[in-house]
Design a protein around this motif. Structure first.
Motif, PDB file in Angstrom:
ATOM      1  N   VAL A  38       0.835  -1.285   0.071  1.00 28.51           N
ATOM      2  CA  VAL A  38       0.029  -0.021  -0.034  1.00 28.51           C
ATOM      3  C   VAL A  38       0.951   1.161  -0.203  1.00 28.51           C
ATOM      4  CG1 VAL A  38      -1.890  -1.191   1.266  1.00 28.51           C
ATOM      5  CG2 VAL A  38      -0.042   0.133   2.504  1.00 28.51           C
ATOM      6  N   TYR A  39       0.238   2.469  -0.525  1.00 27.03           N
ATOM      7  CA  TYR A  39       1.048   3.678  -0.644  1.00 27.03           C
ATOM      8  C   TYR A  39      -0.011   4.415   0.402  1.00 27.03           C
ATOM      9  CZ  TYR A  39       2.847   8.134  -1.888  1.00 27.03           C
ATOM     10  OH  TYR A  39       2.936   9.466  -1.801  1.00 27.03           O
ATOM     11  N   LEU A  40       0.461   4.698   1.455  1.00 25.55           N
ATOM     12  CA  LEU A  40      -0.358   5.638   2.335  1.00 25.55           C
ATOM     13  C   LEU A  40       0.532   6.707   3.018  1.00 25.55           C
ATOM     14  CD1 LEU A  40      -3.180   6.066   3.774  1.00 25.55           C
ATOM     15  CD2 LEU A  40      -2.638   4.114   5.372  1.00 25.55           C
ATOM     16  N   PRO A  41       0.749   7.570   2.621  1.00 24.27           N
ATOM     17  CA  PRO A  41       1.711   8.576   3.013  1.00 24.27           C
ATOM     18  C   PRO A  41       0.791   9.302   4.187  1.00 24.27           C
ATOM     19  CG  PRO A  41       0.736   9.641   1.012  1.00 24.27           C
ATOM     20  CD  PRO A  41       0.454   7.807   1.303  1.00 24.27           C
ATOM     21  N   THR A  42       1.547   9.865   5.296  1.00 28.06           N
ATOM     22  CA  THR A  42       0.858  10.340   6.584  1.00 28.06           C
ATOM     23  C   THR A  42       1.725  11.890   6.921  1.00 28.06           C
ATOM     24  OG1 THR A  42       2.374   9.219   7.713  1.00 28.06           O
ATOM     25  CG2 THR A  42       0.039   7.948   7.266  1.00 28.06           C
ATOM     26  N   TYR A  43       1.111  12.317   7.801  1.00 34.71           N
ATOM     27  CA  TYR A  43       1.769  13.631   8.248  1.00 34.71           C
ATOM     28  C   TYR A  43       1.116  13.487   9.935  1.00 34.71           C
ATOM     29  CZ  TYR A  43      -2.847  16.061   8.217  1.00 34.71           C
ATOM     30  OH  TYR A  43      -4.108  16.170   8.393  1.00 34.71           O
ATOM     31  N   THR A  44       1.918  14.185  10.863  1.00 34.71           N
ATOM     32  CA  THR A  44       1.625  14.130  12.273  1.00 34.71           C
ATOM     33  C   THR A  44       1.014  15.424  12.719  1.00 34.71           C
ATOM     34  OG1 THR A  44       3.856  15.012  12.814  1.00 34.71           O
ATOM     35  CG2 THR A  44       3.686  12.762  12.830  1.00 34.71           C
ATOM     36  N   ARG A  45       0.178  15.166  13.622  1.00 39.26           N
ATOM     37  CA  ARG A  45      -0.611  16.535  14.137  1.00 39.26           C
ATOM     38  C   ARG A  45      -0.695  16.001  15.597  1.00 39.26           C
ATOM     39  NH1 ARG A  45      -6.204  18.850  11.368  1.00 39.26           N
ATOM     40  NH2 ARG A  45      -4.433  19.748   9.976  1.00 39.26           N
ATOM     41  N   THR A  46      -0.828  17.383  16.290  1.00 36.30           N
ATOM     42  CA  THR A  46      -1.108  17.028  17.736  1.00 36.30           C
ATOM     43  C   THR A  46      -2.695  17.548  18.067  1.00 36.30           C
ATOM     44  OG1 THR A  46       1.279  17.967  18.188  1.00 36.30           O
ATOM     45  CG2 THR A  46      -0.559  18.176  19.850  1.00 36.30           C
ATOM     46  N   VAL A  47      -3.103  16.562  18.599  1.00 36.49           N
ATOM     47  CA  VAL A  47      -4.617  16.675  18.861  1.00 36.49           C
ATOM     48  C   VAL A  47      -5.015  16.504  20.392  1.00 36.49           C
ATOM     49  CG1 VAL A  47      -5.357  15.708  16.390  1.00 36.49           C
ATOM     50  CG2 VAL A  47      -5.262  14.254  18.772  1.00 36.49           C
ATOM     51  N   SER A  48      -6.069  17.090  21.144  1.00 35.22           N
ATOM     52  CA  SER A  48      -6.357  17.032  22.269  1.00 35.22           C
ATOM     53  C   SER A  48      -7.332  15.706  22.450  1.00 35.22           C
ATOM     54  CB  SER A  48      -7.039  18.377  22.992  1.00 35.22           C
ATOM     55  OG  SER A  48      -7.494  18.297  24.135  1.00 35.22           O
ATOM     56  N   VAL A  49      -7.004  14.961  23.152  1.00 36.63           N
ATOM     57  CA  VAL A  49      -7.778  13.482  23.556  1.00 36.63           C
ATOM     58  C   VAL A  49      -8.171  13.660  25.042  1.00 36.63           C
ATOM     59  CG1 VAL A  49      -8.184  11.187  23.322  1.00 36.63           C
ATOM     60  CG2 VAL A  49      -6.922  12.580  21.649  1.00 36.63           C
ATOM     61  N   GLY A  50      -9.301  13.800  25.564  1.00 37.34           N
ATOM     62  CA  GLY A  50      -9.577  13.604  27.027  1.00 37.34           C
ATOM     63  C   GLY A  50      -8.688  14.772  27.730  1.00 37.34           C
ATOM     64  N   GLY A  51      -8.486  15.878  27.056  1.00 42.25           N
ATOM     65  CA  GLY A  51      -7.947  17.038  27.763  1.00 42.25           C
ATOM     66  C   GLY A  51      -6.264  16.936  27.731  1.00 42.25           C
ATOM     67  N   LYS A  53      -2.720  16.242  25.241  1.00 42.61           N
ATOM     68  CA  LYS A  53      -2.252  16.530  23.920  1.00 42.61           C
ATOM     69  C   LYS A  53      -1.624  15.181  23.407  1.00 42.61           C
ATOM     70  CE  LYS A  53      -1.839  21.579  23.806  1.00 42.61           C
ATOM     71  NZ  LYS A  53      -1.009  22.622  23.478  1.00 42.61           N
ATOM     72  N   THR A  54      -2.061  14.707  22.256  1.00 47.86           N
ATOM     73  CA  THR A  54      -1.422  13.332  21.463  1.00 47.86           C
ATOM     74  C   THR A  54      -1.032  13.726  20.439  1.00 47.86           C
ATOM     75  OG1 THR A  54      -2.827  12.313  23.177  1.00 47.86           O
ATOM     76  CG2 THR A  54      -1.760  10.903  21.363  1.00 47.86           C
ATOM     77  N   VAL A  55       0.113  13.258  19.945  1.00 38.28           N
ATOM     78  CA  VAL A  55       0.766  13.335  18.630  1.00 38.28           C
ATOM     79  C   VAL A  55       0.177  12.115  17.756  1.00 38.28           C
ATOM     80  CG1 VAL A  55       2.583  13.378  17.174  1.00 38.28           C
ATOM     81  CG2 VAL A  55       2.714  14.614  19.245  1.00 38.28           C
ATOM     82  N   VAL A  56      -0.609  12.502  16.715  1.00 34.95           N
ATOM     83  CA  VAL A  56      -1.301  11.169  15.818  1.00 34.95           C
ATOM     84  C   VAL A  56      -0.690  11.180  14.319  1.00 34.95           C
ATOM     85  CG1 VAL A  56      -3.206  11.034  17.349  1.00 34.95           C
ATOM     86  CG2 VAL A  56      -3.303  12.430  15.373  1.00 34.95           C
ATOM     87  N   GLN A  57      -0.938  10.283  13.800  1.00 38.42           N
ATOM     88  CA  GLN A  57      -0.480  10.279  12.271  1.00 38.42           C
ATOM     89  C   GLN A  57      -1.979  10.238  11.657  1.00 38.42           C
ATOM     90  OE1 GLN A  57       2.142   6.877  11.464  1.00 38.42           O
ATOM     91  NE2 GLN A  57       3.648   8.183  11.026  1.00 38.42           N
ATOM     92  N   LYS A  58      -1.776  11.255  10.397  1.00 32.26           N
ATOM     93  CA  LYS A  58      -3.115  11.374   9.746  1.00 32.26           C
ATOM     94  C   LYS A  58      -2.823  10.968   8.311  1.00 32.26           C
ATOM     95  CE  LYS A  58      -6.362  13.975  11.930  1.00 32.26           C
ATOM     96  NZ  LYS A  58      -7.151  13.093  12.166  1.00 32.26           N
ATOM     97  N   PRO A  59      -3.630  10.423   7.563  1.00 36.95           N
ATOM     98  CA  PRO A  59      -3.358  10.181   6.154  1.00 36.95           C
ATOM     99  C   PRO A  59      -3.239  11.448   5.316  1.00 36.95           C
ATOM    100  CG  PRO A  59      -5.015   8.927   6.843  1.00 36.95           C
ATOM    101  CD  PRO A  59      -4.878   9.732   7.893  1.00 36.95           C
ATOM    102  N   LYS A  60      -2.230  11.673   4.335  1.00 40.61           N
ATOM    103  CA  LYS A  60      -2.347  12.901   3.528  1.00 40.61           C
ATOM    104  C   LYS A  60      -3.400  12.977   2.317  1.00 40.61           C
ATOM    105  CE  LYS A  60       2.759  14.404   3.499  1.00 40.61           C
ATOM    106  NZ  LYS A  60       3.990  14.779   2.974  1.00 40.61           N
ATOM    107  N   ILE A  61      -3.388  11.784   2.148  1.00 44.82           N
ATOM    108  CA  ILE A  61      -4.650  11.596   1.235  1.00 44.82           C
ATOM    109  C   ILE A  61      -6.086  10.905   1.560  1.00 44.82           C
ATOM    110  CG2 ILE A  61      -5.234  10.249  -1.052  1.00 44.82           C
ATOM    111  CD1 ILE A  61      -1.953   9.634  -1.349  1.00 44.82           C
ATOM    112  N   LEU A  62      -6.980  11.920   1.607  1.00 47.88           N
ATOM    113  CA  LEU A  62      -8.357  11.504   2.354  1.00 47.88           C
ATOM    114  C   LEU A  62      -9.167  10.613   1.368  1.00 47.88           C
ATOM    115  CD1 LEU A  62      -9.085  15.367   3.346  1.00 47.88           C
ATOM    116  CD2 LEU A  62      -7.903  13.656   4.816  1.00 47.88           C
ATOM    117  N   ASP A  63      -9.601   9.691   2.140  1.00 48.22           N
ATOM    118  CA  ASP A  63     -10.643   8.839   1.660  1.00 48.22           C
ATOM    119  C   ASP A  63     -10.187   7.793   0.510  1.00 48.22           C
ATOM    120  OD1 ASP A  63     -12.251   9.967   3.174  1.00 48.22           O
ATOM    121  OD2 ASP A  63     -13.298  11.162   1.661  1.00 48.22           O
TER     122      ASP A  63
END
Length: 304
Positions: A38-51, A53-63
């Motif tokens: 598979v080709y699934l490029p990602t980027y990192t983003r800091t999100v707030s989960v339950g108060g 901050k967590t760093v998560v990986q999100k796909p650059k290509i939506l859907d």
């Protein structure tokens, strides 16, 4: 950082496109476990989960998930999990035959290069958009999209523009806006006379630079930059008409002469003469070739 296309075993396989709503990094696990790549490029983003901050990986290509597999593997996934690639309908034969969307290897590599330039999500657009507003075929020479080749969209009326990279008959993606100085023209659109206007504008630059050299003995630094930019921008250009080819040869000759590159300037004329002699002209083209030759001579005599 370059793209390591060699990491994908592409021989005997094709790139299939799957549309997966709410695509996540974990969405590819089922395909990987089935022996598909598979080709699934990602980027990192800091999100707030339950108060927190967590760093998560999100796909650059939506859907959309790009899967390298054999037709047998794709068919097996369809039977076991009812997961199928994007389906395209061909109505040109009158029967409405459907087939799975695939992306040619060369176009997939260009797409990977484009995706690499994005910091976050990629901008997709349908090919109809590019067909309506397409322009020259260009290569990006600087910045995060360096090396990307595609069609320059109509925003080129300003400084530079977006570059459209076609993936398949049903999908394409585009860069963010690229400055004019970072675009190298590979071929000229036949649907526009913009190129002729660009040559006419550059002729005025040459005239002014030649006048400056005669009056002051040398051209200015700004004029030198203009000449260098023109030579680089059109150094890979092809598919010109007879007249445009002659004008380009004359402009390259004059620019190199002003930059004191006599041998390079002479080579520009020699290359044009060689191409002309190898071509089989029609009667109409021969007449144009004669007038084009006179145009070149008018510039060469100015530096005699």
């Amino acid at each position: 950082m370059g793209i390591e296309c060699g990491m994908y075993a592409e021989e005997g396989r094709e790139w299939y496109v799957y549309r997966i709503p709410y695509l996540t990094v974990g969405s590819s696990d089922r395909f990987v476990n089935a022996g598909m790549q598979v080709y699934l490029p990602t980027y990192t983003r800091t999100v707030s989960v339950g108060g927190r901050k967590t760093v998560v990986q999100k796909p650059k290509i939506l859907d959309y998930l790009f899967v390298l597999a054999t037709s047998e593997q794709v068919g097996s996934m369809a039977e076991l999990y009812n997961v199928r690639p994007v389906c395209l309908r061909n109505t040109s034969d009158g029967y409405g035959y459907s087939h799975w969307m695939t992306v040619p290897t060369a176009q997939m590599h260009r797409f990977m290069l484009l995706v690499q330039g994005y910091e976050e999500t990629v901008q997709f657009c349908m090919p109809e958009y590019a067909l309506l507003e397409k322009g020259d075929t260009v290569r990006v020479t600087e910045g995060p999209f360096r090396g990307v080749e595609g069609i320059l969209l109509s925003s080129q009326g300003r400084s530079g523009g977006q570059v459209y990279v076609e993936l398949s008959e049903g999908m394409g993606a585009k860069t963010i806006s690229i400055p004019d100085r970072s675009l190298q023209v590979l071929s000229v659109s036949r649907d526009s006379n913009r190129f002729c206007r660009n040559l006419q504008a550059f002729e005025k630059v040459l005239e002014k630079a030649l006048q400056t050299k005669r009056e002051e003995g040398s051209i200015t630094g700004e004029q030198c930059e203009q000449l260098e930019a023109f030579l680089f921008r059109y150094s890979e250009l092809h598919n010109l008409t007879y007249v445009s080819q002659a004008k380009m040869a004359a402009c390259r000759y004059a620019a190199n002469m002003l930059l004191q590159r006599t041998k390079t300037a002479d080579a520009c004329i020699a290359r044009y003469e060689s191409d002309r002699n190898e071509s089989k002209y029609s009667r109409r083209a021969s007449r144009r070739s004669t007038s084009a030759g006179k145009y070149i001579d008018s510039w060469v005599t100015r530096f005699a």
